[in-house]
Design a protein around this motif. Structure first.
Motif, PDB file in Angstrom:
ATOM      1  N   TRP A 206       0.855  -1.199   0.000  1.00 30.69           N
ATOM      2  CA  TRP A 206       0.000   0.000   0.000  1.00 30.69           C
ATOM      3  C   TRP A 206       0.891   1.249   0.000  1.00 30.69           C
ATOM      4  O   TRP A 206       1.686   1.452   0.922  1.00 30.69           O
ATOM      5  N   GLU A 207       0.727   2.083  -1.020  1.00 30.39           N
ATOM      6  CA  GLU A 207       1.549   3.277  -1.151  1.00 30.39           C
ATOM      7  C   GLU A 207       1.260   4.320  -0.068  1.00 30.39           C
ATOM      8  O   GLU A 207       2.107   5.178   0.219  1.00 30.39           O
ATOM      9  N   GLY A 208       0.069   4.256   0.529  1.00 29.66           N
ATOM     10  CA  GLY A 208      -0.304   5.260   1.527  1.00 29.66           C
ATOM     11  C   GLY A 208       0.098   4.910   2.945  1.00 29.66           C
ATOM     12  O   GLY A 208      -0.243   5.634   3.887  1.00 29.66           O
ATOM     13  N   ALA A 209       0.842   3.818   3.121  1.00 28.59           N
ATOM     14  CA  ALA A 209       1.158   3.354   4.474  1.00 28.59           C
ATOM     15  C   ALA A 209       1.974   4.367   5.269  1.00 28.59           C
ATOM     16  O   ALA A 209       1.719   4.599   6.456  1.00 28.59           O
ATOM     17  N   ARG A 210       2.950   4.997   4.617  1.00 33.73           N
ATOM     18  CA  ARG A 210       3.800   5.954   5.337  1.00 33.73           C
ATOM     19  C   ARG A 210       3.003   7.171   5.793  1.00 33.73           C
ATOM     20  O   ARG A 210       3.136   7.630   6.944  1.00 33.73           O
ATOM     21  N   ALA A 211       2.181   7.710   4.895  1.00 30.24           N
ATOM     22  CA  ALA A 211       1.368   8.876   5.248  1.00 30.24           C
ATOM     23  C   ALA A 211       0.384   8.512   6.357  1.00 30.24           C
ATOM     24  O   ALA A 211       0.130   9.307   7.270  1.00 30.24           O
ATOM     25  N   TRP A 212      -0.180   7.313   6.256  1.00 34.86           N
ATOM     26  CA  TRP A 212      -1.110   6.871   7.308  1.00 34.86           C
ATOM     27  C   TRP A 212      -0.401   6.773   8.656  1.00 34.86           C
ATOM     28  O   TRP A 212      -0.920   7.251   9.673  1.00 34.86           O
ATOM     29  N   ALA A 213       0.792   6.186   8.681  1.00 39.42           N
ATOM     30  CA  ALA A 213       1.532   6.014   9.933  1.00 39.42           C
ATOM     31  C   ALA A 213       1.884   7.365  10.550  1.00 39.42           C
ATOM     32  O   ALA A 213       1.851   7.532  11.775  1.00 39.42           O
ATOM     33  N   ASP A 214       2.215   8.348   9.705  1.00 45.04           N
ATOM     34  CA  ASP A 214       2.544   9.687  10.221  1.00 45.04           C
ATOM     35  C   ASP A 214       1.324  10.326  10.873  1.00 45.04           C
ATOM     36  O   ASP A 214       1.450  11.065  11.861  1.00 45.04           O
ATOM     37  N   LYS A 215       0.135  10.033  10.329  1.00 47.77           N
ATOM     38  CA  LYS A 215      -1.090  10.598  10.904  1.00 47.77           C
ATOM     39  C   LYS A 215      -1.487   9.888  12.193  1.00 47.77           C
ATOM     40  O   LYS A 215      -2.012  10.525  13.122  1.00 47.77           O
ATOM     41  N   ALA A 216      -1.212   8.601  12.274  1.00 49.21           N
ATOM     42  CA  ALA A 216      -1.587   7.813  13.458  1.00 49.21           C
ATOM     43  C   ALA A 216      -0.531   8.007  14.539  1.00 49.21           C
ATOM     44  O   ALA A 216       0.152   7.074  14.967  1.00 49.21           O
ATOM     45  N   ASP A 217      -0.412   9.261  15.015  1.00 46.14           N
ATOM     46  CA  ASP A 217       0.722   9.663  15.850  1.00 46.14           C
ATOM     47  C   ASP A 217       0.388   9.724  17.338  1.00 46.14           C
ATOM     48  O   ASP A 217       0.893  10.571  18.079  1.00 46.14           O
ATOM     49  N   ASP A 218      -0.475   8.834  17.784  1.00 46.08           N
ATOM     50  CA  ASP A 218      -0.837   8.796  19.213  1.00 46.08           C
ATOM     51  C   ASP A 218      -1.042   7.339  19.610  1.00 46.08           C
ATOM     52  O   ASP A 218      -1.018   6.434  18.753  1.00 46.08           O
ATOM     53  N   ILE A 219      -1.262   7.102  20.886  1.00 46.52           N
ATOM     54  CA  ILE A 219      -1.578   5.741  21.319  1.00 46.52           C
ATOM     55  C   ILE A 219      -3.053   5.465  21.071  1.00 46.52           C
ATOM     56  O   ILE A 219      -3.856   6.382  20.914  1.00 46.52           O
ATOM     57  N   ALA A 220      -3.407   4.195  21.058  1.00 50.92           N
ATOM     58  CA  ALA A 220      -4.769   3.772  20.741  1.00 50.92           C
ATOM     59  C   ALA A 220      -5.665   3.807  21.977  1.00 50.92           C
ATOM     60  O   ALA A 220      -5.183   3.744  23.108  1.00 50.92           O
ATOM     61  N   LEU A 247      -7.135   8.584  14.422  1.00 51.50           N
ATOM     62  CA  LEU A 247      -5.881   7.910  14.074  1.00 51.50           C
ATOM     63  C   LEU A 247      -5.899   7.359  12.652  1.00 51.50           C
ATOM     64  O   LEU A 247      -4.951   6.686  12.222  1.00 51.50           O
ATOM     65  N   GLY A 248      -7.001   7.622  11.929  1.00 53.40           N
ATOM     66  CA  GLY A 248      -7.103   7.146  10.559  1.00 53.40           C
ATOM     67  C   GLY A 248      -7.471   5.685  10.444  1.00 53.40           C
ATOM     68  O   GLY A 248      -7.089   5.014   9.481  1.00 53.40           O
ATOM     69  N   VAL A 249      -8.226   5.180  11.426  1.00 50.37           N
ATOM     70  CA  VAL A 249      -8.621   3.770  11.450  1.00 50.37           C
ATOM     71  C   VAL A 249     -10.137   3.646  11.423  1.00 50.37           C
ATOM     72  O   VAL A 249     -10.841   4.308  12.192  1.00 50.37           O
ATOM     73  N   ASP A 250     -10.632   2.799  10.541  1.00 51.43           N
ATOM     74  CA  ASP A 250     -12.056   2.463  10.490  1.00 51.43           C
ATOM     75  C   ASP A 250     -12.297   1.368  11.530  1.00 51.43           C
ATOM     76  O   ASP A 250     -11.870   0.224  11.354  1.00 51.43           O
ATOM     77  N   ALA A 251     -12.988   1.714  12.624  1.00 49.18           N
ATOM     78  CA  ALA A 251     -13.161   0.791  13.757  1.00 49.18           C
ATOM     79  C   ALA A 251     -14.443  -0.010  13.677  1.00 49.18           C
ATOM     80  O   ALA A 251     -14.806  -0.688  14.646  1.00 49.18           O
ATOM     81  N   MET A 252     -15.130   0.015  12.540  1.00 50.77           N
ATOM     82  CA  MET A 252     -16.410  -0.678  12.433  1.00 50.77           C
ATOM     83  C   MET A 252     -16.270  -2.183  12.208  1.00 50.77           C
ATOM     84  O   MET A 252     -17.257  -2.905  12.141  1.00 50.77           O
ATOM     85  N   GLY A 253     -15.052  -2.658  12.100  1.00 47.49           N
ATOM     86  CA  GLY A 253     -14.844  -4.087  11.911  1.00 47.49           C
ATOM     87  C   GLY A 253     -13.363  -4.396  11.871  1.00 47.49           C
ATOM     88  O   GLY A 253     -12.516  -3.520  12.115  1.00 47.49           O
ATOM     89  N   VAL A 254     -13.035  -5.638  11.567  1.00 46.38           N
ATOM     90  CA  VAL A 254     -11.648  -6.085  11.489  1.00 46.38           C
ATOM     91  C   VAL A 254     -11.401  -6.638  10.090  1.00 46.38           C
ATOM     92  O   VAL A 254     -12.210  -7.416   9.564  1.00 46.38           O
ATOM     93  N   ALA A 255     -10.291  -6.242   9.483  1.00 44.32           N
ATOM     94  CA  ALA A 255      -9.989  -6.631   8.097  1.00 44.32           C
ATOM     95  C   ALA A 255      -9.372  -8.027   8.028  1.00 44.32           C
ATOM     96  O   ALA A 255      -8.776  -8.520   8.983  1.00 44.32           O
ATOM     97  N   LYS A 269     -15.164   7.086   5.209  1.00 45.89           N
ATOM     98  CA  LYS A 269     -14.359   6.241   6.098  1.00 45.89           C
ATOM     99  C   LYS A 269     -13.015   6.924   6.375  1.00 45.89           C
ATOM    100  O   LYS A 269     -12.404   7.502   5.470  1.00 45.89           O
ATOM    101  N   PRO A 270     -12.521   6.867   7.620  1.00 44.63           N
ATOM    102  CA  PRO A 270     -11.295   7.592   7.970  1.00 44.63           C
ATOM    103  C   PRO A 270     -10.011   6.938   7.472  1.00 44.63           C
ATOM    104  O   PRO A 270      -8.962   7.574   7.430  1.00 44.63           O
ATOM    105  N   GLY A 271     -10.069   5.641   7.134  1.00 46.04           N
ATOM    106  CA  GLY A 271      -8.873   4.935   6.727  1.00 46.04           C
ATOM    107  C   GLY A 271      -9.114   3.438   6.722  1.00 46.04           C
ATOM    108  O   GLY A 271     -10.261   2.982   6.721  1.00 46.04           O
ATOM    109  N   PRO A 272      -8.051   2.640   6.732  1.00 46.63           N
ATOM    110  CA  PRO A 272      -8.204   1.184   6.685  1.00 46.63           C
ATOM    111  C   PRO A 272      -8.660   0.608   8.019  1.00 46.63           C
ATOM    112  O   PRO A 272      -8.538   1.246   9.067  1.00 46.63           O
ATOM    113  N   ARG A 273      -9.183  -0.611   7.962  1.00 47.30           N
ATOM    114  CA  ARG A 273      -9.443  -1.373   9.182  1.00 47.30           C
ATOM    115  C   ARG A 273      -8.180  -2.120   9.578  1.00 47.30           C
ATOM    116  O   ARG A 273      -7.315  -2.380   8.742  1.00 47.30           O
ATOM    117  N   LEU A 274      -8.086  -2.473  10.837  1.00 45.20           N
ATOM    118  CA  LEU A 274      -6.955  -3.246  11.327  1.00 45.20           C
ATOM    119  C   LEU A 274      -7.214  -4.735  11.137  1.00 45.20           C
ATOM    120  O   LEU A 274      -8.349  -5.186  11.192  1.00 45.20           O
TER     121      LEU A 274
END
Length: 429
Positions: A206-220, A247-255, A269-274
């Motif tokens: 996924w090309e957007g992984a780095r940008a996503w990680a920079d945005k997810a800059d806090d604890i869960a 944090l850029g995570v879609d919490a409505m389910g698990v991928a 949707k804010p981003g990918p699911r975990l």
């Protein structure tokens, strides 16, 4: 030095077990109700003796058989007994919840007589609602010859990238308790969700992984495993979902898998699911653990979500191990300070005759405890949920209160827990 030994009840998928193993404990026995979690333990540690079934079923195991291991007293009895009895979502039923095994586990320490006891649960157990319950636990352990302490620990203080407060009980025989100190919190910057999960998010290109990680800059927020009484896997209630969205995570389910090349979030949707592997990483499992979870997605997510984070278990386990080896500085025993969680419970516990609210207020005032009438009545209301309270008319026309039996299951043959557990077992996890 010999390895220390441990018997673990309600072992789940092995979060606490792995942490204790890292701290130098060798598992003599692990008991777990859920078939998938038991399979997870066997898959990852084939040498362990894993018993599947209700830990309170005498046909599954005989606790007294584990008083000694290799002719030495058992070092540690540990467990993560069910949390719903103490959660708001579980209606905080406490001692009247058929899933409640906390008091039973304390009674188990009396039967097995280990050198140390470790039990963990949710923060709800630290609330005022359960002050008398906690007081009963401390008094029971003190009568059995243990010095016991409670402490609220936050996973984020031990290198785990989420909040996850856990209420932890540690009890030791006095010769060892003098050497026990709670683990110190980790120094430095807390790891963020982004840096923790970047490699997993980028694993499929996924090309957007780095940008996503920079945005997810806090604890869960706290991972919520849930129970079989509820539906499929998601990352928690509404407030938690909002925190995940930041944090850029879609919490409505698990991928099922990480995003692939060209992946973009759907509208709104804010981003990918975990994935379950990502949730396990946030829970404190490390890549080098190579821990495999048995079962389908929902059950593996629940196994991970309900676990005690391995780094926290490791830190507490190391503190217990040092105490059992009598290493370090000697401390004052906690019972010397006579910790009081519920003064009304402590007063009524020592009384043969009923006391009215006015008498309770006067007696506590003499002990330096200043409680108002509404405060005493609130204590009594909480007490009645976990204990039988007799109401006796007084000559003044007011009621007197006398403390009766603890409602909790501690192994009684005729306790309502047996019938309720049999009816609801398919929904208990």
């Amino acid at each position: 030095m010999r390895d220390l030994n441990v018997v673990e009840i309600c072992a789940g998928a092995g979060g606490q077990a792995l942490g204790l193993e890292r701290a130098g404990f060798e598992h003599t026995l692990a008991v777990e109700l859920d078939a998938n979690a038991a399979a997870t333990l066997r898959r990852n540690r084939a040498a362990w003796h894993v018993v599947e079934g209700d830990v309170a079923d005498p046909e599954k195991w005989t606790p007294e058989d584990y008083r000694t291991v290799n002719d030495e007293p058992l070092d540690l009895l540990a467990g993560g007994v069910p949390c719903p009895p103490f959660t708001i979502a579980g209606k905080q039923l406490g001692a009247t919840d058929e899933r409640d095994l906390f008091a039973w586990a304390v009674n188990l320490a009396e039967r097995v007589q280990p050198k140390a006891l470790l039990l963990e649960n949710v923060r709800g157990l630290s609330a005022n609602r359960f002050a008398a319950y906690r007081q009963n636990v401390l008094d029971t352990l003190q009568s059995a010859g243990y010095a016991a302490q409670w402490r609220l620990l936050h996973a984020s203080d031990f290198g785990v990238p989420q909040l996850r407060p856990r209420f932890v009980l540690v009890a030791l025989r006095p010769d060892y308790a003098r050497y026990f100190s709670w683990p110190e919190v980790s120094a430095g910057v807390r790891p963020t969700v982004g840096e923790t999960l970047y490699d997993l998010m980028a694993a499929r290109g996924w090309e957007g992984a780095r940008a996503w990680a920079d945005k997810a800059d806090d604890i869960a927020p706290t991972i919520v495993g849930g129970s079989k009484k509820h539906g499929g896997a998601d990352l928690g209630p509404t407030r938690a979902k909002a925190a995940w969205a930041k944090l850029g995570v879609d919490a409505m389910g698990v991928a099922d898998e990480a995003p692939g090349p060209g992946w973009k979030p759907a509208a709104g949707k804010p981003g990918p699911r975990l994935t379950v592997d990502m949730v396990a990483r946030i829970q404190g499992w490390k890549p080098e653990d190579k821990w495999f979870f048995e079962g389908r997605k929902t059950t593996t997510y629940r196994q991970v979500g309900n676990a005690f984070p391995p780094p926290v278990a490791e830190a507490v386990g190391q503190s217990i191990a040092r105490a059992l080896r009598q290493e370090g500085k000697r401390n004052e025993l906690v019972e010397a300070t006579e910790t009081v969680h519920d003064p009304v419970y402590k007063l009524l516990r020592g009384m043969e005759r009923p006391l009215g609210v006015d008498q309770i207020i006067k007696r506590l005032a003499k002990q330096g405890q200043q409680l108002t009438e509404p405060e005493v009545e609130r204590h009594l209301a909480h007490l009645e949920r976990d204990f039988i309270i007799a109401r006796v008319p007084r000559s003044s026309g007011a009621l007197g209160y006398k403390l009766g039996e603890f409602r909790a299951f501690v192994g009684q043959e005729g306790h309502q827990r047996h019938e309720l557990f049999a009816v609801n077992q398919a929904k208990i996890s």
